[in-house]
Design an enzyme around this catalytic site. Structure first.
Site, PDB file in Angstrom:
ATOM      1  CB  ALA A 231      -0.950  -0.015   1.192  1.00  0.00           C
TER       2      ALA A 231
ATOM      3  CB  VAL B  58       3.453 -10.457   0.986  1.00  0.00           C
ATOM      4  CG1 VAL B  58       2.851  -9.223   1.627  1.00  0.00           C
ATOM      5  CG2 VAL B  58       3.755 -10.237  -0.492  1.00  0.00           C
TER       6      VAL B  58
ATOM      7  CE1 TYR C 198       1.736  -8.844 -12.353  1.00  0.00           C
ATOM      8  CE2 TYR C 198       0.423  -8.942 -14.355  1.00  0.00           C
ATOM      9  CZ  TYR C 198       0.674  -8.392 -13.112  1.00  0.00           C
ATOM     10  OH  TYR C 198      -0.147  -7.397 -12.625  1.00  0.00           O
TER      11      TYR C 198
HETATM   12  P1  NAP Z   1       3.282  -0.715  -8.023  1.00  0.00           P
HETATM   13  O1  NAP Z   1       2.937   0.703  -8.243  1.00  0.00           O
HETATM   14  O2  NAP Z   1       4.532  -1.267  -8.609  1.00  0.00           O
HETATM   15  O3  NAP Z   1       3.261  -0.992  -6.433  1.00  0.00           O
HETATM   16  C1  NAP Z   1       3.526  -2.278  -5.945  1.00  0.00           C
HETATM   17  C2  NAP Z   1       3.323  -2.318  -4.466  1.00  0.00           C
HETATM   18  O4  NAP Z   1       3.574  -3.668  -4.025  1.00  0.00           O
HETATM   19  C3  NAP Z   1       4.278  -1.427  -3.707  1.00  0.00           C
HETATM   20  O5  NAP Z   1       3.600  -0.844  -2.616  1.00  0.00           O
HETATM   21  C4  NAP Z   1       5.336  -2.395  -3.203  1.00  0.00           C
HETATM   22  O6  NAP Z   1       5.921  -2.015  -1.980  1.00  0.00           O
HETATM   23  C5  NAP Z   1       4.509  -3.633  -2.966  1.00  0.00           C
HETATM   24  N1  NAP Z   1       5.318  -4.858  -2.956  1.00  0.00           N
HETATM   25  C6  NAP Z   1       6.053  -5.388  -3.951  1.00  0.00           C
HETATM   26  N2  NAP Z   1       6.654  -6.519  -3.531  1.00  0.00           N
HETATM   27  C7  NAP Z   1       6.285  -6.693  -2.236  1.00  0.00           C
HETATM   28  C8  NAP Z   1       6.558  -7.670  -1.254  1.00  0.00           C
HETATM   29  N3  NAP Z   1       7.373  -8.722  -1.517  1.00  0.00           N
HETATM   30  N4  NAP Z   1       6.014  -7.543  -0.029  1.00  0.00           N
HETATM   31  C9  NAP Z   1       5.212  -6.501   0.266  1.00  0.00           C
HETATM   32  N5  NAP Z   1       4.905  -5.541  -0.630  1.00  0.00           N
HETATM   33  C10 NAP Z   1       5.441  -5.635  -1.857  1.00  0.00           C
HETATM   34  O7  NAP Z   1       2.126  -1.675  -8.558  1.00  0.00           O
HETATM   35  P2  NAP Z   1       0.598  -1.385  -8.911  1.00  0.00           P
HETATM   36  O8  NAP Z   1       0.511  -1.083 -10.346  1.00  0.00           O
HETATM   37  O9  NAP Z   1       0.006  -0.461  -7.922  1.00  0.00           O
HETATM   38  O10 NAP Z   1      -0.004  -2.850  -8.734  1.00  0.00           O
HETATM   39  C11 NAP Z   1      -0.658  -3.268  -7.548  1.00  0.00           C
HETATM   40  C12 NAP Z   1      -1.292  -4.633  -7.798  1.00  0.00           C
HETATM   41  O11 NAP Z   1      -2.190  -4.547  -8.896  1.00  0.00           O
HETATM   42  C13 NAP Z   1      -0.263  -5.710  -8.170  1.00  0.00           C
HETATM   43  O12 NAP Z   1      -0.654  -6.943  -7.621  1.00  0.00           O
HETATM   44  C14 NAP Z   1      -0.365  -5.751  -9.677  1.00  0.00           C
HETATM   45  O13 NAP Z   1       0.036  -6.988 -10.190  1.00  0.00           O
HETATM   46  C15 NAP Z   1      -1.849  -5.504  -9.871  1.00  0.00           C
HETATM   47  N6  NAP Z   1      -2.190  -5.011 -11.206  1.00  0.00           N
HETATM   48  C16 NAP Z   1      -1.698  -3.823 -11.664  1.00  0.00           C
HETATM   49  C17 NAP Z   1      -2.053  -3.398 -12.939  1.00  0.00           C
HETATM   50  C18 NAP Z   1      -1.558  -2.101 -13.519  1.00  0.00           C
HETATM   51  O14 NAP Z   1      -1.820  -1.856 -14.710  1.00  0.00           O
HETATM   52  N7  NAP Z   1      -0.876  -1.251 -12.784  1.00  0.00           N
HETATM   53  C19 NAP Z   1      -2.902  -4.184 -13.726  1.00  0.00           C
HETATM   54  C20 NAP Z   1      -3.379  -5.379 -13.221  1.00  0.00           C
HETATM   55  C21 NAP Z   1      -3.023  -5.771 -11.953  1.00  0.00           C
HETATM   56  P3  NAP Z   1       7.385  -1.320  -1.869  1.00  0.00           P
HETATM   57  O15 NAP Z   1       7.413  -0.224  -2.883  1.00  0.00           O
HETATM   58  O16 NAP Z   1       7.425  -0.832  -0.469  1.00  0.00           O
HETATM   59  O17 NAP Z   1       8.380  -2.388  -2.145  1.00  0.00           O
END
Ligand code: NAP
Length: 263
Positions: free
Chosen positions: A29, A80, A171
């Site tokens: 988050a 996680v 992924y």
């Molecule tokens: P993001 O901006 O890259 O943010 C990812 C978040 O996940 C960050 O807060 C990061 O924390 C955290 N994270 C990564 N690895 C972690 C771990 N091992 N333990 C705990 N926290 C971890 O990604 P987002 O685009 O917001 O995506 C969020 C979710 O939506 C993901 O599951 C992604 O696959 C899904 N999603 C995204 C999209 C898209 O188009 N953006 C589309 C479909 C699905 P830190 O920065 O503190 O490491």
């Protein structure tokens, strides 16, 4: 790619108080979609535990944004993909708050590459964070929810878990796995009034998609019936609905938030 919105510009209006006295854990988050979900749930009255892995400063910023609006939040570092660390994390939340009402499994990473060139590490890292991380948190939170005879679990999948995507075998497998996991757990815990659903976002404007070139973004947008990338708020609104009392008869579902990309 900005979309014109027919609202007053405050995407965190919601139905104030709808989640009063609820305790919500949101993984990943500190940024992007998870950040927006944390802000949304807090705006509806929930006390939010903001999980992050590395970005402590950004997690603190999210906490401050919530507190500045009179909400309750704290940050908690936990990778996680680490089973034992997740146990410690969830135990901490239960000890402090005596309940977990909402668990949003949002933490996720990409390590894209064509299958022929994909390393074992890139495959394992993505599965361990996205799929195993979701399992880990549910594994420990669900026990408490069973005791409460109530709970909401929302897992963030992706449209590519349904449609597949070249260059994302790791992924797509992790996100398809989340859908199977969601349905299996939903069946296990339904009798205790715990609902388990997945949200499958399409292309959403965050750090994760910012790495794409403008040309690629244009090409992708042309495949989206609504014609633009979504905003993190679009996903947060769906998650907030599934977390609400109003969604109590919805379980085992995959809600696409993708501008019609996969239908
Ligand atoms: P993001 O901006 O890259 O943010 C990812 C978040 O996940 C960050 O807060 C990061 O924390 C955290 N994270 C990564 N690895 C972690 C771990 N091992 N333990 C705990 N926290 C971890 O990604 P987002 O685009 O917001 O995506 C969020 C979710 O939506 C993901 O599951 C992604 O696959 C899904 N999603 C995204 C999209 C898209 O188009 N953006 C589309 C479909 C699905 P830190 O920065 O503190 O490491």
């Amino acid at each position: 790619m900005e979309r014109i919105r027919k609202n007053n510009g405050d995407s965190h209006r919601g139905e104030e108080g709808m989640l009063n006295n609820k305790v919500a854990v949101v993984t990943g988050a500190s940024r992007g979609i998870g950040k927006e979900i944390a802000l949304k749930l807090a705006s509806l009255g929930a006390a939010v535990i903001i999980n992050y892995n590395g970005a402590e400063e950004k997690a603190e910023e999210v906490k401050k944004l919530i507190e500045d609006k009179g909400g309750k939040a704290e940050i908690y570092q936990c990778n996680v993909s680490d089973f034992d660390a997740c146990k410690e994390f969830i135990d901490y939340v239960i000890k402090k708050y005596n309940s977990i009402d909402i668990l949003i499994n949002n933490a996720g990473i990409t390590r894209d590459g064509l299958l022929m060139r994909m390393s074992e590490k890139d495959f394992d890292d993505v599965i361990n964070t996205n799929l195993k991380g979701t399992f880990n948190c549910i594994r420990f939170a669900s026990r408490q929810m069973m005791k409460q005879r109530a709970g909401r679990i929302i897992n963030i999948s992706s449209v590519v878990g349904v449609s597949g995507n070249a260059g994302q075998t790791n992924y797509a497998a992790s996100k398809a796995g989340i859908i199977g996991l969601t349905k299996a757990v939903a069946k296990e815990v339904a009798s205790r009034h715990i609902t388990v659903n997945a949200v499958a976002p399409g292309f959403i404007q965050t750090d994760m998609t910012d790495i794409l070139s403008e040309n690629t973004k244009k090409q992708i947008a042309s495949l989206i019936p609504i014609g633009t990338f979504g905003n993190p708020e679009d996903v947060a609104n769906a998650a907030a609905f599934l977390a609400s009392d109003e969604a109590g008869y919805i379980t085992g579902q995959v809600l696409h938030v993708d501008g019609g990309m996969v239908m």
